[in-house]
Design an enzyme around this catalytic site. Structure first.
Site, PDB file in Angstrom:
ATOM      1  N   PRO A   2      46.460  42.354  39.734  1.00 23.75           N
ATOM      2  CG  PRO A   2      46.337  42.861  37.496  1.00 23.75           C
ATOM      3  CD  PRO A   2      47.282  42.365  38.527  1.00 23.75           C
ATOM      4  CD  GLU A   3      43.088  39.505  44.417  1.00 21.28           C
ATOM      5  OE1 GLU A   3      42.139  38.760  44.734  1.00 21.28           O
ATOM      6  OE2 GLU A   3      43.728  40.161  45.247  1.00 21.28           O
TER       7      GLU A   3
END
Length: 272
Positions: A2-3
DNA sequence: CAACCGACCTGTTCGC
DNA sequence: TGCGAACAGGTCGGTT
């Protein structure tokens, strides 16, 4: 995995479900999941507390507790937070569980075990958070330009450096460089004022649209929000994961090369 | 100071 | 079908 857009999507789900909840119990199952301090310290500090707010700083989630302490969570590559009924069978790789009201619980699931949880005590400094750079959606153009010009770094390395911009990862750095028509290995201090403005705008546009889409879930479907829903932004990727497919602007095949140990997708013709 | 490398892990996909 | 290799959204510490 995840960013910023994925973490922000998780944050919104946590805020919607957890604020006002009292954490009745805490289980720490994996030995690696709480490693900045003793696992028992987290159990003791979090049990019995209520959730006051849920914030995000870069890729960190920051759960503010009624005591003033903060429960800090980083998902790293494969971490998930899932809000479920406690009587639903637990999947593999559940490393921590926060038990809440009405038979519900928040599960931290993480096959690769890179993710972590820790407590930042009220009033105490927190090096992990304090060392983070600018929030990409908040940094002003002037400050942005100064960050590019103040050192000689390859643009992609600069975007990925969490001490410079907090929250950008491999997908979104490629997407914003494409949108700004800039090569990943361009030296940051050679970018013109006009191109810097394009990159600043691309950063805002790409991240904002990705958040609206609920983030990017790739083929393996690893990333989901707290309700188990995947994000839709992958369908809007213009370069990431599209090696050999036509550039959406000029039609030339998208290429993949390694820059700074990371797979980088780009259009040789559009990005300079 | 910046770039590079391996390490940390498990799971999935790819090529033979 | 089987099996090893390559690869994965992130970060850190040590070297060059």
């Amino acid at each position: 995995m995840p960013e910023l857009p994925e973490v922000e999507t998780v944050r919104r789900g946590l805020a919607a479900t957890m604020i006002g909840e009292r954490i009745k119990g805490v289980e720490v199952i994996g030995p690696r999941t709480v490693r900045r301090h003793a696992p028992g310290h987290l159990v003791g500090r979090v049990t019995g507390q209520s959730v006051v707010a849920v914030a995000r700083r870069g890729k960190y989630l920051v759960v503010a507790l009624s005591s003033g302490d903060r429960l800090v969570i980083h998902l790293r590559m494969s971490g998930q937070l899932l809000w479920t009924q406690a009587d639903v069978a637990r999947p593999k790789h559940v490393h921590a569980v926060l038990s809440c009201g009405d038979g519900r619980e928040l599960r931290f699931v993480d096959p690769r075990t890179f993710g972590e949880l820790f407590v930042a005590e009220a009033g105490a400094p927190c090096p992990a958070l304090d060392g983070l750079g600018a929030e990409p959606l908040e940094v002003e153009l002037g400050a942005f330009r100064a960050l590019l010009a103040g050192r000689r770094r390859q643009l992609k390395a600069l975007l990925l450096d969490q001490a410079v911009f907090a929250g950008i990862g491999n997908i979104y750095s490629d997407e914003m460089l494409f949108a700004a028509r800039l090569r990943a290995d361009r030296a940051s201090d050679t970018v013109s004022a006009v191109a810097a403005r394009r990159l600043h705008e691309a950063m805002r546009a790409v991240l904002t649209e990705a958040i609206e889409a609920g983030g990017s879930s790739l083929a393996d479907g690893q990333y989901v929000d707290v309700f188990g829903r995947p994000g839709d932004y992958r369908a809007r990727h213009r370069v990431y994961g599209r090696e050999g497919r036509p550039c959406p602007v000029c039609g030339r095949a998208i290429e993949r090369r390694v820059f700074g140990q990371r797979s980088t997708f780009f259009c040789r013709r559009c990005q300079r």
